[in-house]
Design an enzyme around this catalytic site. Structure first.
Site, short mmCIF file in Angstrom:
data_model
loop_
_atom_site.label_atom_id
_atom_site.label_comp_id
_atom_site.label_asym_id
_atom_site.label_seq_id
_atom_site.Cartn_x
_atom_site.Cartn_y
_atom_site.Cartn_z
N HIS A 136 0.84 -1.21 0.00
CA HIS A 136 0.00 0.00 0.00
C HIS A 136 0.87 1.25 0.00
O HIS A 136 2.05 1.22 0.34
CB HIS A 136 -0.91 0.02 1.23
N ASP A 138 0.47 5.17 1.84
CA ASP A 138 -0.25 5.66 3.00
C ASP A 138 -1.47 6.47 2.57
O ASP A 138 -1.37 7.39 1.74
CB ASP A 138 0.66 6.51 3.88
N HIS A 287 4.60 0.21 -0.06
CA HIS A 287 5.43 -0.51 0.90
C HIS A 287 4.63 -1.63 1.54
O HIS A 287 3.39 -1.64 1.52
CB HIS A 287 6.02 0.43 1.96
N ARG A 304 5.30 8.00 13.21
CA ARG A 304 5.12 8.39 11.82
C ARG A 304 4.65 9.84 11.70
O ARG A 304 3.75 10.26 12.42
CB ARG A 304 4.09 7.48 11.15
#
Length: 331
Positions: A136, A138, A287, A304
């Site tokens: 995917h 983000d 990723h 993150r």
């Protein structure tokens, strides 16, 4: 259309010159994607030359890695601000720091285990119904997915827990010319929760998805706004169906494109250590978060920060279209 994975207007010599001017070392770690950057202390703050060198390396290599950094939450946000506007999420995990709304913290088993009435392993199994499901970008179902992500490792398992990235510009360039031309005119719906297998009876995760439904129609080939590259904009986590095609046609083409996007030669795998930082181009990569450590019982705590992005534009010049649950700039 470019015939290799190099950004338009940015070659290796330009990236190398930017690194030399900044006094940093950029060491590629795979043929198409990934480079480690040495000679910079992210906690000390960056000068303009260092920012330019990191940006050039990011556009060239799509994900860059820093080791042995001493970033705290404030330093993490300050580093991110040198490259864009951090996203402030309206909803974050319970492990996230309350005083830094730009940071989302994941603590894996501690954070996700039991959150939706099931153990983390079952939740992953129901989300990842195919081998390519975990790949995917983000927040790819948004009309304006983040431009980049900066992930910092605090606690990592002694083994396992690696992350893998793939270069979608290289994947696009690797398609044969007729296929590349064909898919450049197609668009696909990206939707939160695609393919999730519900539990029998009440399912808290289904209710979560229905309450927060997000969907957009994105081009299958988007033009990178910084480099001019054509990017194969597919992933296994959000893509629902290619629009205007039958389900059978869509499934066959998406399977082919996902196989191409995740070819081993387009990927890099990173072994995390405490203090490691990964900074990736969320427009040009997908990723794969690790799924080999859930049974080990070791903590894995990551922080993150995402940088605000724009509405994607296709190779045909048409922008993405929102379907539900998202407006540009609103989180």
């Amino acid at each position: 259309m470019t015939t290799d994975s190099r950004p338009a207007g940015l070659d290796d010599a330009a990236a190398d010159e930017a690194a030399r001017a900044a006094g940093v070392r950029v060491q590629p770690v795979a043929g198409h994607i990934g480079a480690e950057i040495d000679g910079v202390d992210l906690a000390a703050g960056l000068d303009d030359a260092q920012v330019a060198a990191i940006r050039a390396a990011l556009w060239r290599w799509k994900v860059v890695f820093f080791r042995d950094q001493r970033l705290d939450h404030a330093g993490h946000v300050a580093f991110a601000r040198r490259f864009g506007d951090p996203v402030v999420l309206h909803s974050r995990g319970g492990a996230s720091p309350p005083d830094f709304p730009e940071i989302e913290t994941t603590a894996d088993r501690l954070e996700l285990g039991g959150k939706f009435g099931m153990e983390h392993e079952e939740w992953l199994r129901r989300r990842r119904h195919t081998l390519l499901r975990g790949w995917h970008c983000d927040h790819g179902a948004r009309i304006d997915p983040p431009a980049a992500t900066i992930l910092r490792a605090e606690t990592v398992p002694p083994y396992g827990g690696d992350t893998t990235w793939s270069n979608l510009a290289a994947a696009c360039a690797g398609l044969s010319a007729p296929v590349r031309e064909f898919v450049s005119g197609l668009r696909a719906e990206h939707r939160l929760g695609v393919g999730y297998q519900p539990r029998p009876g009440e399912d808290a995760y289904v209710r979560h998805l229905l309450d927060r439904q997000v969907a957009s129609v994105h081009p299958l080939v988007r033009v990178h706004p910084e480099t001019g590259e054509h990017v194969l904009y597919v992933n296994g986590y959000y893509v629902e169906q290619i629009t205007d095609l039958s389900r059978a046609e869509s499934r066959a083409i998406l399977d082919m494109l996902l196989d191409e996007a995740t070819r081993a030669e387009y990927t890099v795998r990173f072994r995390w250590e405490p203090g490691s930082v990964a900074f990736w181009d969320n427009r040009a990569t997908i990723h794969l978060a690790p799924s080999d450590n859930a049974h080990l019982g070791f903590p894995r705590t990551m922080h993150r920060v995402m940088l605000a992005g724009e509405v994607p534009v296709g190779a045909d010049g048409r922008p993405s279209e929102a379907v539900t649950g998202t407006e540009p700039g609103r989180w």
